[in-house]
Design an enzyme around this catalytic site. Structure first.
Site, PDB file in Angstrom:
ATOM      1  N   ILE A   6       0.573   3.672   0.719  1.00  0.00           N
ATOM      2  CA  ILE A   6       0.612   2.322   0.059  1.00  0.00           C
ATOM      3  C   ILE A   6      -0.822   1.949   0.183  1.00  0.00           C
ATOM      4  CG2 ILE A   6       1.271  -0.052   0.452  1.00  0.00           C
ATOM      5  CD1 ILE A   6       3.964   1.415   0.124  1.00  0.00           C
ATOM      6  N   GLU A   7      -1.538   1.917  -0.686  1.00  0.00           N
ATOM      7  CA  GLU A   7      -3.165   1.563  -0.741  1.00  0.00           C
ATOM      8  C   GLU A   7      -3.324   0.227  -1.199  1.00  0.00           C
ATOM      9  OE1 GLU A   7      -5.697   4.713  -1.525  1.00  0.00           O
ATOM     10  OE2 GLU A   7      -4.501   6.254  -1.204  1.00  0.00           O
ATOM     11  N   GLN A   8      -2.580  -0.719  -0.651  1.00  0.00           N
ATOM     12  CA  GLN A   8      -2.312  -2.047  -1.272  1.00  0.00           C
ATOM     13  C   GLN A   8      -3.101  -2.998  -0.201  1.00  0.00           C
ATOM     14  OE1 GLN A   8       1.502  -3.020  -2.691  1.00  0.00           O
ATOM     15  NE2 GLN A   8       1.704  -0.738  -3.094  1.00  0.00           N
TER      16      GLN A   8
END
Ligand SMILES: *[C@@H]1O[C@H](CO)[C@@H](O)[C@H](O)[C@H]1NC(C)=O
Ligand SMILES: *[C@@H]1O[C@H](CO)[C@@H](O)[C@H](O)[C@H]1NC(C)=O
Length: 365
Positions: free
Chosen positions: A126-128
């Protein structure tokens, strides 16, 4: 009557077994569809992005393959024959899993998919952007906790890992509860690359994963009281190709200002290029391989077809081995790379030698 009962029982059991196994085992031997259990002394996690290069991975070393491309049952069967895990990629908009029902539904879907494909866990990537103490902050921690709990229960021996930026210091506005996340899953995979995604100083081309900066990241994770055995060091098998606005006499390449997440300048001014491409280019470049003694990384300059000068920063066996030696010193769980398919696996002796050398330094002696 007795016969009917027997028949009913048979029907019911075959229905149950069909449901629990989903599909039939695609491997030559049924036992290759069983999940891998136990932990190796040294983890080597490979991201596979598709194609058939996986056949040439160094399988004496690989412990986990995260499938970021198309699922290939042949890869699963082969990995299992080598005792290596094969795990799903997990990604979801964090705002969608703030609702606990949505969260559970997402996890259930992933566990069922993993079972149907005879896989051994999930790598959550999850690169948010997430704000500290926001609803998403807590939802993400809960997602990792619940995923781990569900996967471990439903697929005994399965592995749940979580990808984190090179430093826990809200890189790219990713302010997660790293301590809690690392505690609840099997390990975090530290993506020690793209370290110039937010350049606050001089807008110049720099290394993708400079030595000192990389090590500071690990020190910061360890200072959060994360068990070193819960940390896997990720290294890049790619570099950045930057067009230079100006190349100074000292060889400093000024790059266009491309802002990112509040920083005025970023590595987005460059283009990511595979190690295989770099190796084909470096010997014929203007400079050949140069070494930066401060960042401890190789680079070179070349002239593009349009006449502009480019500077390419990358990692090679030397720069990677300097970093991976710290896996032993810090007591980390192992290494991995983005990604396994960026090397030249073709059948010529120079490529083979270069490719072997890149694999070798993942596990320094
Ligand atoms: C639940 O997830 C769906 C998409 O999977 C999303 O459209 C919806 O907004 C989510 N609901 C909540 C309350 O987060
Ligand atoms: C480039 O040069 C290096 C050092 O001289 C050499 O080891 C390597 O094989 C060369 N690569 C190619 C593709 O010719």
């Amino acid at each position: 009557m007795a016969v009917q009962m027997w028949y009913l029982l048979l029907l019911t059991t075959s229905f149950v077994s069909l449901r629990s196994h989903g599909a039939s085992c695609p491997c030559e031997k049924e036992e290759l569809c069983k999940p891998i259990t136990g932990q190796k002394d040294y983890e080597v996690l490979v991201f596979d992005v598709g194609g058939t290069d996986w056949k040439y991975y160094d399988w004496d070393m690989v412990t986990t393959v995260a499938i970021f491309g198309k699922y290939d049952p042949n890869l699963m069967c082969f990995a299992h024959s080598k005792g290596a895990r094969v795990v799903l990629k997990g990604d979801v908009p964090v705002s969608d899993i703030v609702d606990p029902k949505n969260r559970t539904a997402w996890i259930t879907e992933k566990v069922n998919l993993a079972k149907a494909q005879f896989m051994d866990g999930i790598n959550i990537d999850i690169e948010q952007e997430v704000g500290k103490n926001s609803p998403e902050y807590y939802a993400l921690t809960a997602l990792v906790e619940e995923s781990t709990e569900t996967f471990h229960r439903e697929i005994p021996g399965s592995q749940v890992s979580f990808d984190v930026a090179w430093s826990p210091d809200c890189i790219d506005k990713r302010c997660y509860d790293y301590t809690a996340i690392a505690k609840s899953c099997d390990f975090i995979f530290v993506m020690s690359y793209d370290e110039e995604s937010q350049i606050w100083g001089d807008c110049i081309a720099m290394a993708n994963a400079p030595y000192i900066k990389t090590l500071i990241g690990y020190e910061q994770y360890l200072m959060l009281n994360i068990d070193p055995q819960k940390i896997v060091m990720g290294v890049p098998w790619y570099g950045y190709d930057y067009p230079c606005l100006k190349l100074s006499e000292e060889g400093v390449c000024s790059i266009p200002k491309v802002s990112f997440k509040g920083a005025p300048c970023s590595d987005a001014a460059g283009r990511q290029i595979p190690y295989s491409t770099i190796m084909k280019q470096v010997n014929n470049s203007m400079t050949g391989r140069l070494w930066d003694p401060f960042q401890l990384a190789p680079y070179y300059n070349y002239k593009a077809e349009d006449g502009t000068i480019h500077q390419v920063w990358y990692d090679d066996p030397l720069s990677i081995s300097l970093k991976t030696q710290n896996v032993w010193l810090l007591g980390l769980r192992g290494t991995g790379m983005w990604n396994g398919d960026l090397l030249d696996y073709s059948d010529n002796s120079i490529a083979r030698e270069q490719t072997q050398a890149m694999w070798k330094v993942l596990k320094p002696v």
